[in-house]
Scaffold this active site. Sequence first.
Site, PDB file in Angstrom:
ATOM      1  N   GLY A  70      31.073  32.158  37.758  1.00  0.00           N
ATOM      2  CA  GLY A  70      31.551  32.588  36.448  1.00  0.00           C
ATOM      3  C   GLY A  70      32.136  31.443  35.635  1.00  0.00           C
ATOM      4  N   SER A  71      32.915  30.579  36.283  1.00  0.00           N
ATOM      5  CA  SER A  71      33.583  29.499  35.546  1.00  0.00           C
ATOM      6  C   SER A  71      32.557  28.558  34.915  1.00  0.00           C
ATOM      7  CB  SER A  71      34.495  28.701  36.469  1.00  0.00           C
ATOM      8  OG  SER A  71      35.465  29.565  37.032  1.00  0.00           O
ATOM      9  N   ASN A 151      40.297  40.776  33.783  1.00  0.00           N
ATOM     10  CA  ASN A 151      40.381  40.657  35.244  1.00  0.00           C
ATOM     11  C   ASN A 151      41.732  41.066  35.805  1.00  0.00           C
ATOM     12  OD1 ASN A 151      40.660  38.113  33.678  1.00  0.00           O
ATOM     13  ND2 ASN A 151      41.549  37.358  35.574  1.00  0.00           N
ATOM     14  N   GLN A 179      33.989  40.570  35.208  1.00  0.00           N
ATOM     15  CA  GLN A 179      34.589  41.749  35.842  1.00  0.00           C
ATOM     16  C   GLN A 179      33.784  43.024  35.614  1.00  0.00           C
ATOM     17  OE1 GLN A 179      37.311  42.298  37.861  1.00  0.00           O
ATOM     18  NE2 GLN A 179      37.588  40.097  38.015  1.00  0.00           N
ATOM     19  N   THR A 237      18.958  21.217  42.910  1.00  0.00           N
ATOM     20  CA  THR A 237      18.193  22.181  43.700  1.00  0.00           C
ATOM     21  C   THR A 237      18.921  23.517  43.738  1.00  0.00           C
ATOM     22  OG1 THR A 237      17.308  20.379  45.003  1.00  0.00           O
ATOM     23  CG2 THR A 237      17.144  22.574  45.974  1.00  0.00           C
ATOM     24  N   CYS A 324      43.826  33.130  40.227  1.00  0.00           N
ATOM     25  CA  CYS A 324      43.881  31.753  39.739  1.00  0.00           C
ATOM     26  C   CYS A 324      45.285  31.338  39.326  1.00  0.00           C
ATOM     27  CB  CYS A 324      42.937  31.585  38.564  1.00  0.00           C
ATOM     28  SG  CYS A 324      41.387  32.419  38.844  1.00  0.00           S
TER      29      CYS A 324
END
Length: 395
Positions: A70-71, A151, A179, A237, A324
């Site tokens: 997500g970040s 979130n 979320q 990759t 976080c």
Amino acid sequence: MNIYADYAATTPMHPVAIQAMSEALSKVYGNPSSLHSLGQEAKQALDQARETFAKGLNCDPREIYFTSGGSEADTQALTSGAAMGARKNKRHIISTTIEHHAILHTLDHLESQGYAITRLAPDQYGMVTPERVEAAIREDTCLVTIMTANNEIGTINPIAEIGAVCKGRGVLFHTDGVQAVGHVAVDVQAMGVDMLSLAAHKFGGPKGVGVLYARKGMLLKPLIYGGAQERSRRSGTENLPAIISAAVAFRVALEEMEQATAHLIPMRDRLIEGLLTIPHSVLNGHATKRLPGNVHVCFEAVEGESLLLLLDAKGIQASSGSACTSGDLDPSHVLLGIGRPHEVAHGSLRLTMGHTVTQEEVDYMVQATSDVVALLRSMSPVWTDLNKGVTPHVI
Ligand SMILES: *Cc1c(COP(=O)(O)O)cnc(C)c1O
């Protein structure tokens, strides 16, 4: 009893996603860029995963870019939207004060690069209305980024309405859907978004894999340079076993969504009702426009960290807000953002559940929380002062 109630931080992997990943690890080990048969087999599996996400989000497979989570998707969406704006000399971005740090810190970075940022304060439920967004749009606005669901407090924003405003004003619109995806219906056409971020580990997939949906015509700016993977927008990759597993988790989450929601909403509401019987407590977020598995409350004169540790000792893994920010002594920016005073914001508890939760577990969480809150208050000088009327109750 052991209850994992921190699904908003990360979810346990769905058994079929584990199976898909483990099979891919042993069997689909070719590099999708290799021309031999094993490479082509890997390429096919990659294409299939891309199609699964495209179908589920209602877009073209060429609009799906796999990321590390997500970040990364959030960072790339914002830096790309900003760069597109700069080409037209538009350097104003609109967001909210209660976004995830992946958004907030990218915006801080863009601000340091000369962009003007408007951070809208949400209402008391954590919601931003389309009218507020429309009023903030300027001649030089290039991008709006507003999360689908929060979130911490689980509030769901009126994304389709905000999308219509942005479209009408010719402004790019990104939503952090991390979320929401896999938990509530997400359709990028219906929502009118140009870009959307998601992360597999929030809906039963593995950690370290996400998707950035970017509408055709979006000029994605790479964060990583290298080979031509992901049409040169995201080199390196591909993490194929995780991508295959993420697609399986996504498909299963969509298949199970209706049933999961029907089970979770009554459980969520029972948990909220139970927790609010604790004196001087308050619900954070909207009562109904919230994620099916999210419960978030504040207790007066209780220290959130102590509450968590004592609940952990009773077998309940909870959170005081976002993973976080734990370890950080400041109260949550989301709770401050919806107007909770510091002393109230410190006593927060987030319980986020998966659809396997039972009524017995809900009742246990209510009892355990009630006991722990009473214990902490019995030792709290703040609570004594409140009861003696030395200081007034805030909630
Ligand atoms: C978890 C989360 C993120 C970050 O996703 P990662 O995969 O952990 O990088 C971003 N936004 C929201 C709303 C989240 O809940």
